[in-house]
Design an enzyme around this catalytic site. Structure first.
Site, PDB file in Angstrom:
ATOM      1  N   LYS A  49      42.530  33.637  40.301  1.00 42.75           N
ATOM      2  CA  LYS A  49      42.003  34.802  39.586  1.00 42.75           C
ATOM      3  C   LYS A  49      42.310  36.046  40.408  1.00 42.75           C
ATOM      4  CE  LYS A  49      37.644  35.528  37.076  1.00 42.75           C
ATOM      5  NZ  LYS A  49      36.210  35.235  37.170  1.00 42.75           N
TER       6      LYS A  49
HETATM    7  O1  G3P Z   1      33.073  36.039  35.863  1.00 43.75           O
HETATM    8  C1  G3P Z   1      33.386  37.218  35.181  1.00 43.75           C
HETATM    9  C2  G3P Z   1      32.324  37.690  34.232  1.00 43.75           C
HETATM   10  O2  G3P Z   1      32.058  36.688  33.297  1.00 43.75           O
HETATM   11  C3  G3P Z   1      31.096  38.269  34.877  1.00 43.75           C
HETATM   12  O3  G3P Z   1      30.047  38.444  33.991  1.00 43.75           O
HETATM   13  O4  G3P Z   1      27.639  38.785  33.608  1.00 43.75           O
HETATM   14  O5  G3P Z   1      28.615  39.495  35.798  1.00 43.75           O
HETATM   15  O6  G3P Z   1      29.112  40.753  33.706  1.00 43.75           O
HETATM   16  P1  G3P Z   1      28.791  39.419  34.293  1.00 43.75           P
END
Ligand code: G3P
Length: 225
Positions: free
Chosen positions: A83
């Site tokens: 990633k």
């Molecule tokens: O892993 C990437 C993404 O899904 C992060 O989500 O909830 O931290 O905005 P969030």
């Protein structure tokens, strides 16, 4: 639509894997930091359980650093996906790693123009962050629709991975739009199963069954002989 869990917590992954409905995992540095243990050991453990794609994010911000960091991560298991952030260096790394045959997930995507660049750079996955866009009064789902349309227009193979999911409606809307994958926290995965009418209906079926005559039980027994 494929379901990925957005977590680095082994117990959550184990529980979700037991449902037989889990297709892969995404992690990020914030999620891994919460686990307070070696990233490589954690990835090894996850890879022992999940055969689908497992995203492991680099923390270098320069091209050479990202490519170097990717090597030991990718060596952990064949299903590790590297990633990288959606920056000029990240997209250079995406091109280099894709040329080496590695799978790459380009993360922190917040616009259709960024998604177009990632596809041109050969990304396996693009991760638009729905929830974080909604948080700042932008329309995360509209971005998913735009990216899908653009990728269709040019036949890009990059898969759209709806990320930063906050609730089941995000999953349903992303599925309606045609997103290839949704990655979600364990709490959202659990919510997908739930409906109060299912619980109430099951309760009633079981109560009625208990009240029924012995005949139904005899019928069941003879059917299984
Ligand atoms: O892993 C990437 C993404 O899904 C992060 O989500 O909830 O931290 O905005 P969030």
């Amino acid at each position: 639509m494929q379901f990925f869990l957005d977590t680095a917590n082994f117990n959550e992954i184990k529980d979700a894997a037991e449902t037989g409905l889990l297709d892969g995992i995404t992690t990020n540095p914030s999620l891994v930091a919460k686990e307070k243990r070696s990233f490589q050991d954690l990835l090894r453990e996850i890879a022992g359980l999940v055969k689908g794609p497992i995203s492991a994010e680099v923390v270098s911000t320069d091209f050479a650093g990202m490519v170097k960091e990717a090597q030991p991560l990718a060596a952990i298991a064949p299903n590790i996906v590297i990633k990288v952030p959606l920056t000029p260096d990240g997209l250079r790394a995406c091109q280099a790693l894709s040329r080496e045959g590695k799978k790459v997930n380009v993360t922190l995507c917040f616009s259709a123009s960024q998604a177009l660049l990632a596809a041109k750079a050969g990304a396996t996955y693009i991760s638009p962050f729905l929830g974080r866009l909604d948080d700042v009064s932008e329309n995360g789902m509209e971005l998913i629709r735009q990216i899908l349309q653009i990728y269709r227009n040019y036949g890009f193979k990059t898969k759209v991975l709806a990320a930063s999911i906050r609730h089941p409606i995000h999953i349903v809307d992303a599925a309606l739009a045609g997103a290839d994958v949704a990655t979600m926290p364990y709490s959202v995965f659990q919510m997908l199963f739930k409906h109060p009418l299912t619980d109430r209906g099951l309760e009633k079926f079981l109560a009625d069954w208990k009240k029924s005559s012995g005949l139904t039980k005899v019928d069941r027994n003879s059917a299984s002989q």
